[in-house]
Write a protein that holds these residues in place. Structure first.
Motif, PDB file in Angstrom:
ATOM      1  N   GLN A  24       0.811  -1.207   0.000  1.00  0.00           N
ATOM      2  CA  GLN A  24       0.000   0.000   0.000  1.00  0.00           C
ATOM      3  C   GLN A  24       0.851   1.266   0.000  1.00  0.00           C
ATOM      4  O   GLN A  24       0.368   2.354  -0.347  1.00  0.00           O
ATOM      5  CB  GLN A  24      -0.956   0.003   1.200  1.00  0.00           C
ATOM      6  CG  GLN A  24      -2.023  -1.068   1.098  1.00  0.00           C
ATOM      7  CD  GLN A  24      -3.194  -0.803   2.023  1.00  0.00           C
ATOM      8  OE1 GLN A  24      -3.684   0.309   2.146  1.00  0.00           O
ATOM      9  NE2 GLN A  24      -3.640  -1.864   2.697  1.00  0.00           N
ATOM     10  N   SER A  25       2.123   1.151   0.377  1.00  0.00           N
ATOM     11  CA  SER A  25       3.021   2.315   0.346  1.00  0.00           C
ATOM     12  C   SER A  25       3.280   2.784  -1.080  1.00  0.00           C
ATOM     13  O   SER A  25       3.737   3.917  -1.293  1.00  0.00           O
ATOM     14  CB  SER A  25       4.349   1.968   1.026  1.00  0.00           C
ATOM     15  OG  SER A  25       4.986   0.880   0.371  1.00  0.00           O
ATOM     16  N   TRP A  26       2.990   1.935  -2.080  1.00  0.00           N
ATOM     17  CA  TRP A  26       3.156   2.325  -3.477  1.00  0.00           C
ATOM     18  C   TRP A  26       2.305   3.550  -3.818  1.00  0.00           C
ATOM     19  O   TRP A  26       2.669   4.346  -4.670  1.00  0.00           O
ATOM     20  CB  TRP A  26       2.734   1.172  -4.409  1.00  0.00           C
ATOM     21  CG  TRP A  26       3.720   0.056  -4.500  1.00  0.00           C
ATOM     22  CD1 TRP A  26       4.759  -0.205  -3.659  1.00  0.00           C
ATOM     23  CD2 TRP A  26       3.743  -0.990  -5.485  1.00  0.00           C
ATOM     24  NE1 TRP A  26       5.428  -1.341  -4.039  1.00  0.00           N
ATOM     25  CE2 TRP A  26       4.831  -1.837  -5.167  1.00  0.00           C
ATOM     26  CE3 TRP A  26       2.961  -1.289  -6.589  1.00  0.00           C
ATOM     27  CZ2 TRP A  26       5.148  -2.967  -5.921  1.00  0.00           C
ATOM     28  CZ3 TRP A  26       3.265  -2.403  -7.345  1.00  0.00           C
ATOM     29  CH2 TRP A  26       4.353  -3.230  -7.015  1.00  0.00           C
ATOM     30  N   GLN A  27       1.155   3.689  -3.152  1.00  0.00           N
ATOM     31  CA  GLN A  27       0.213   4.748  -3.484  1.00  0.00           C
ATOM     32  C   GLN A  27       0.859   6.123  -3.411  1.00  0.00           C
ATOM     33  O   GLN A  27       0.571   6.992  -4.236  1.00  0.00           O
ATOM     34  CB  GLN A  27      -1.006   4.696  -2.542  1.00  0.00           C
ATOM     35  CG  GLN A  27      -1.813   3.414  -2.688  1.00  0.00           C
ATOM     36  CD  GLN A  27      -3.023   3.379  -1.771  1.00  0.00           C
ATOM     37  OE1 GLN A  27      -3.699   2.378  -1.683  1.00  0.00           O
ATOM     38  NE2 GLN A  27      -3.293   4.486  -1.094  1.00  0.00           N
ATOM     39  N   PHE A  88      -5.723   7.462  -3.673  1.00  0.00           N
ATOM     40  CA  PHE A  88      -4.345   7.770  -3.289  1.00  0.00           C
ATOM     41  C   PHE A  88      -4.265   9.013  -2.411  1.00  0.00           C
ATOM     42  O   PHE A  88      -3.535   9.040  -1.424  1.00  0.00           O
ATOM     43  CB  PHE A  88      -3.495   7.987  -4.548  1.00  0.00           C
ATOM     44  CG  PHE A  88      -3.202   6.726  -5.320  1.00  0.00           C
ATOM     45  CD1 PHE A  88      -3.669   5.494  -4.896  1.00  0.00           C
ATOM     46  CD2 PHE A  88      -2.445   6.770  -6.481  1.00  0.00           C
ATOM     47  CE1 PHE A  88      -3.403   4.332  -5.603  1.00  0.00           C
ATOM     48  CE2 PHE A  88      -2.157   5.612  -7.200  1.00  0.00           C
ATOM     49  CZ  PHE A  88      -2.647   4.397  -6.756  1.00  0.00           C
ATOM     50  N   TRP A  89      -4.988  10.065  -2.799  1.00  0.00           N
ATOM     51  CA  TRP A  89      -4.858  11.353  -2.111  1.00  0.00           C
ATOM     52  C   TRP A  89      -5.728  11.476  -0.863  1.00  0.00           C
ATOM     53  O   TRP A  89      -5.292  11.986   0.165  1.00  0.00           O
ATOM     54  CB  TRP A  89      -5.228  12.488  -3.070  1.00  0.00           C
ATOM     55  CG  TRP A  89      -4.236  12.715  -4.171  1.00  0.00           C
ATOM     56  CD1 TRP A  89      -2.939  12.291  -4.218  1.00  0.00           C
ATOM     57  CD2 TRP A  89      -4.469  13.402  -5.400  1.00  0.00           C
ATOM     58  NE1 TRP A  89      -2.347  12.677  -5.389  1.00  0.00           N
ATOM     59  CE2 TRP A  89      -3.255  13.359  -6.141  1.00  0.00           C
ATOM     60  CE3 TRP A  89      -5.566  14.045  -5.962  1.00  0.00           C
ATOM     61  CZ2 TRP A  89      -3.125  13.942  -7.392  1.00  0.00           C
ATOM     62  CZ3 TRP A  89      -5.438  14.627  -7.204  1.00  0.00           C
ATOM     63  CH2 TRP A  89      -4.231  14.574  -7.910  1.00  0.00           C
ATOM     64  N   CYS A 180      -7.840  -1.444  -7.578  1.00  0.00           N
ATOM     65  CA  CYS A 180      -8.120  -0.007  -7.605  1.00  0.00           C
ATOM     66  C   CYS A 180      -9.358   0.314  -8.422  1.00  0.00           C
ATOM     67  O   CYS A 180      -9.874   1.430  -8.348  1.00  0.00           O
ATOM     68  CB  CYS A 180      -6.937   0.767  -8.194  1.00  0.00           C
ATOM     69  SG  CYS A 180      -5.403   0.649  -7.260  1.00  0.00           S
ATOM     70  N   ILE A 181      -9.801  -0.638  -9.234  1.00  0.00           N
ATOM     71  CA  ILE A 181     -10.933  -0.433 -10.127  1.00  0.00           C
ATOM     72  C   ILE A 181     -11.839  -1.653 -10.091  1.00  0.00           C
ATOM     73  O   ILE A 181     -11.435  -2.724  -9.641  1.00  0.00           O
ATOM     74  CB  ILE A 181     -10.462  -0.158 -11.579  1.00  0.00           C
ATOM     75  CG1 ILE A 181      -9.497  -1.250 -12.046  1.00  0.00           C
ATOM     76  CG2 ILE A 181      -9.811   1.203 -11.701  1.00  0.00           C
ATOM     77  CD1 ILE A 181      -8.928  -1.032 -13.430  1.00  0.00           C
ATOM     78  N   CYS A 182     -13.053  -1.473 -10.593  1.00  0.00           N
ATOM     79  CA  CYS A 182     -14.049  -2.541 -10.528  1.00  0.00           C
ATOM     80  C   CYS A 182     -13.957  -3.457 -11.742  1.00  0.00           C
ATOM     81  O   CYS A 182     -14.803  -3.411 -12.651  1.00  0.00           O
ATOM     82  CB  CYS A 182     -15.447  -1.934 -10.433  1.00  0.00           C
ATOM     83  SG  CYS A 182     -15.821  -1.162  -8.856  1.00  0.00           S
TER      84      CYS A 182
END
Length: 313
Positions: A24-27, A88-89, A180-182
């Protein structure tokens, strides 16, 4: 919101998108390059569309098809990337039940629409090189209108069952999507129903649409290559290949990223699960960012049109 507990029996009303479940740190470090690529894609496609709209010399079938491709790129980007950046933000992971399946429909249908547009563009180049004297009578504005209608209707019709089948499943427990997407596979595997037919339909429909387009593209370029190799006039071969160069580069962008994505999904057990997720995002971002740039750099008429547009300001 439905509880993500495995013991919950309440129906799911929304999903949570968990980007990069392993890393998750990739974000944090991905948000800046993805934002820049998104701005580049929106800006470049916007400039291209405005240039083709305002420059009378670009009101030709080939550029209308390029406009269609740019519109598809813009819609795909706007469907996927803003939500990814919001995660991400702002850690905005929730997505409504209808919103998730709408995103799924747009991603599936517009991806195959792009493939179909490349096929029509390949036919355009085939007629231009193999039947140049008949080009103006075959590739007309009416042809482009009918082709655009075919691109939209064929792919929307065959893609519509994918989100419908997924939406009809019972989601009675887990509501955390490991993506991240459906995507269809990420969402449907959360269901407590059998999803065999759901997966089978997407596989058959997807590869039928993309495969048929690819076969026709390869056939078109085979005839083009055969015709070009038969040209004896000096410089004519280079000119003929130059008219196909931009289109061929765009197909390589589209096909290469898609092929890598397919390979990583097939070898999912051997690679970190976050890699296919990242590649899926990039597939909705890199081709839209590069497509208008390639045509802008390689096509003299578009380059001149952009220079005129800039000169007005």
């Amino acid at each position: 919101m439905a509880s993500p507990s495995n013991h919950s029996t309440a129906p799911v009303s929304e999903f949570l998108l968990l980007c990069f479940p392993t890393y998750q740190s990739w974000q944090h470090w991905l948000s800046l390059p993805l934002s820049l690529l998104f701005l580049l894609a929106m800006g470049a496609n916007g400039i291209l569309l405005i240039t083709i709209r305002l420059e009378a010399s670009l009101h030709e079938p080939m550029y209308y098809l390029l406009s269609l491709l740019s519109l598809l790129d813009v819609v795909l980007c706007l469907t996927v990337i803003p939500k990814v950046l919001a995660i991400f933000w702002f850690d905005n992971k929730s997505i409504s039940f209808p919103g998730c399946f709408l995103q799924m429909f747009i991603m599936n249908s517009f991806l195959t629409m792009e493939s179909c547009t490349f096929m029509v563009m390949a036919y355009d180049r085939y007629v231009a090189i193999c039947h140049p004297l008949r080009y103006l009578s075959i590739i007309t504005d009416q042809f482009v209108a009918r082709a655009a209608l075919f691109v939209v209707s064929r792919n929307a019709l065959f893609s519509l069952p994918v989100p419908i089948l997924s939406a009809r499943l019972r989601y009675c427990a887990e509501n955390i999507i490991q993506n991240c997407i459906c995507t269809n596979l990420s969402v449907s595997k959360l269901s407590c129903d059998d999803i065999t037919f759901n997966r089978l339909y997407q596989f058959v429909a997807g590869w039928t649409l993309l495969g048929s387009d690819l076969i026709l593209i390869v056939l078109s370029y085979s005839f083009i290559l055969k015709a070009v190799l038969g040209i004896k006039a000096e410089g004519a071969m280079a000119k003929a290949l130059g008219t196909c160069g931009s289109h061929f580069i765009l197909i390589l962008f589209f096909s290469t990223v898609l092929l890598v994505l397919v390979i990583t999904n097939v070898a999912r057990k051997r690679i970190p699960p976050d890699v296919p997720i990242l590649l899926n995002i990039l597939h909705h971002l890199i081709p839209p960012a590069l497509n208008p740039i390639v045509y802008g750099v390689r096509t003299k008429e578009i380059k001149q049109g952009i220079q005129k547009l800039v000169g007005k300001f």
